[in-house]
Design a protein around this motif. Structure first.
Motif, short mmCIF file in Angstrom:
data_model
loop_
_atom_site.label_atom_id
_atom_site.label_comp_id
_atom_site.label_asym_id
_atom_site.label_seq_id
_atom_site.Cartn_x
_atom_site.Cartn_y
_atom_site.Cartn_z
N ASN A 28 49.94 33.56 26.33
CA ASN A 28 49.22 33.14 25.12
C ASN A 28 49.71 31.79 24.61
O ASN A 28 48.94 31.03 24.02
CB ASN A 28 49.37 34.19 24.02
N GLY A 32 46.52 30.24 25.66
CA GLY A 32 45.75 30.86 24.57
C GLY A 32 45.04 29.83 23.71
O GLY A 32 45.36 28.64 23.70
N LYS A 33 44.04 30.31 22.96
CA LYS A 33 43.27 29.45 22.07
C LYS A 33 44.06 29.24 20.77
O LYS A 33 44.62 30.17 20.22
CB LYS A 33 41.94 30.13 21.77
N THR A 34 44.09 28.01 20.26
CA THR A 34 44.80 27.72 19.02
C THR A 34 43.91 28.13 17.84
O THR A 34 42.73 27.83 17.83
CB THR A 34 45.08 26.23 18.88
N VAL A 35 44.49 28.78 16.86
CA VAL A 35 43.72 29.20 15.70
C VAL A 35 44.24 28.56 14.40
O VAL A 35 43.74 28.85 13.34
CB VAL A 35 43.75 30.74 15.54
#
Length: 147
Positions: A28, A32-35
């Motif tokens: 992650n 993983g995608k940054t939020v």
């Protein structure tokens, strides 16, 4: 007679579980995608239905409110306080209009109950302060809303 079994040292130290957790974390972290939203520069998009800071609509510098007392009556938190007065042309108006924001649950019932469409909830969500916020009539008449 009890038979003692040898304990498995790998299972006893939770090595498999630790490695699985590390694998998920690393996966992650790198893929993983940054939020994260960089707040002051970047604003989080909210729905148009979001109920934020209160304001009173005014037409030609005069508030639309006729002090009909429907908004304090319908308010479940009892956070709206109005003192009514009368203009020379026999029309009622709010002498004092206060909203205790800490008690307000932002339900929007005051907005729906108003027959003159005077009180509104904007989409402004930046309401943090260091003092107890009680919005008075002067503050509510500033047209900062966008609804």
């Amino acid at each position: 007679m009890l038979i003692k079994r040898k304990n498995n040292p790998i299972a006893e130290l939770y090595v498999v579980e630790i490695l699985t957790g590390l694998f998920i974390t690393i996966k992650n972290f790198f893929f993983g995608k940054t939020v994260t939203v960089q707040y002051p520069e970047e604003r989080r998009p909210y729905s148009d239905r979001y109920r934020g800071q209160h304001y009173i609509k005014a037409t030609n510098g005069v508030e639309n409110c006729t002090a009909c007392m429907l908004c304090p009556t319908v308010c479940p938190a009892e956070c709206i306080h109005i003192v009514a007065g009368e203009r020379p042309d026999k029309e009622k108006y709010p002498v004092k209009f206060e909203i205790d924001v800490l008690r307000c649950c932002f339900c929007g019932m005051c907005e729906e109950a108003c027959p003159k469409d005077a009180i509104k909830l904007s989409t402004i969500y930046e309401m943090s302060t260091t003092v107890r916020p009680v919005y008075d009539k002067a503050f509510l008449l500033e047209q900062r809303g966008n609804k």
